[in-house]
Write a protein that holds these residues in place. Structure first.
Motif, PDB file in Angstrom:
ATOM      1  N   ASN A  22       0.769  -1.261   0.031  1.00  0.00           N
ATOM      2  CA  ASN A  22       0.100  -0.013  -0.007  1.00  0.00           C
ATOM      3  C   ASN A  22       0.800   1.152  -0.133  1.00  0.00           C
ATOM      4  O   ASN A  22       1.807   1.471   0.786  1.00  0.00           O
ATOM      5  N   VAL A  24       0.787   5.705  -0.952  1.00  0.00           N
ATOM      6  CA  VAL A  24       0.258   6.825  -1.095  1.00  0.00           C
ATOM      7  C   VAL A  24       1.061   7.640  -2.047  1.00  0.00           C
ATOM      8  O   VAL A  24       2.253   7.909  -1.895  1.00  0.00           O
ATOM      9  N   GLU A  77      -8.096  10.740  -3.076  1.00  0.00           N
ATOM     10  CA  GLU A  77      -8.519  10.940  -1.713  1.00  0.00           C
ATOM     11  C   GLU A  77      -9.289  12.242  -1.579  1.00  0.00           C
ATOM     12  O   GLU A  77      -9.600  12.806  -0.661  1.00  0.00           O
ATOM     13  N   THR A  91      -3.836  13.396  -2.652  1.00  0.00           N
ATOM     14  CA  THR A  91      -3.209  12.232  -2.568  1.00  0.00           C
ATOM     15  C   THR A  91      -4.207  11.138  -3.215  1.00  0.00           C
ATOM     16  O   THR A  91      -5.275  11.187  -3.280  1.00  0.00           O
ATOM     17  N   LYS A  93      -4.132   6.929  -3.018  1.00  0.00           N
ATOM     18  CA  LYS A  93      -3.899   5.500  -2.360  1.00  0.00           C
ATOM     19  C   LYS A  93      -3.702   4.441  -3.464  1.00  0.00           C
ATOM     20  O   LYS A  93      -4.889   4.271  -4.222  1.00  0.00           O
ATOM     21  N   GLU A 135       2.336   3.510   2.930  1.00  0.00           N
ATOM     22  CA  GLU A 135       1.487   3.838   3.793  1.00  0.00           C
ATOM     23  C   GLU A 135       1.462   3.435   5.122  1.00  0.00           C
ATOM     24  O   GLU A 135       0.974   3.707   6.095  1.00  0.00           O
TER      25      GLU A 135
END
Length: 192
Positions: A22, A24, A77, A91, A93, A135
């Motif tokens: 994960n 960002v 986001e 951002t 993700k 992340e």
């Protein structure tokens, strides 16, 4: 410690960070002094591209009005309408392990909302960058500062994540476009 990239550089992401899933992608910018009587609203967007370098469907164009794509593995986001303050302005993700195999490249762009009508361009933007953060622990892995090389452009392709031999890499592109978001959408195979 983050790797600082220059335009055109490519770097391994998952190979050098085993277990990374994960991330960002943070995009940031500041507007220079501008007295045109209009707000200055920059927007990030993401294009999910197949092996032919095109979006297979409109759902592969991710932005504030279509914030989720790739079966939920890519999430925008939200829209920051001012770009004020320190840190990332917008951002995205990405769960790298869940991106469908049909998606070869994930392209990140920044455009100026209504740039032509407002007489705005990237010559009026400073301190733009992209960065990739793990992340899980907040560690900045990659940073790409775009510099001040733009003048009349109204859209920027910042960079892309792409698959190579089963691993994810990042390419610092930094290419400017005239024609704003509409020209990018067309280039990536979608109707305006």
């Amino acid at each position: 410690m983050a790797i600082n990239l220059s335009k055109g550089q490519k770097v391994d992401l998952t190979k050098t960070n085993p277990g990374l899933t994960n991330i960002v992608v943070g995009l940031g910018w500041d507007t220079n002094r501008y007295d045109g009587g209009h707000d200055f609203d920059l927007d990030s967007s993401v294009f999910l591209l197949n092996a032919q370098g095109k979006c297979a469907a409109e759902s592969d164009f991710i932005f504030y009005n279509n914030p989720t794509g790739a079966n939920g593995s890519v999430n925008h986001e939200g829209d920051n309408r001012t770009g004020e303050g320190a840190g990332d302005d917008e951002t995205v993700k990405v769960n790298l392990a869940s991106v469908p195999g049909s998606i070869e490249r994930i392209v990140f762009a920044i455009t100026i909302h209504d740039a032509e009508q407002r007489g705005q361009n990237f010559g009026q933007v400073a301190n733009s960058y992209a960065r990739i953060v793990n992340e899980a622990n907040g560690e900045e892995l990659i940073r790409y500062d775009l510099g001040e090389d733009f003048s009349i452009e109204t859209a920027l392709v910042v960079g892309e994540l792409y698959r190579h031999n089963g691993e994810w890499k990042f390419n610092a592109i930094g290419s400017g476009y005239q024609g704003g978001l509409a020209s990018l959408v067309k280039d990536f195979g979608l109707d305006v």
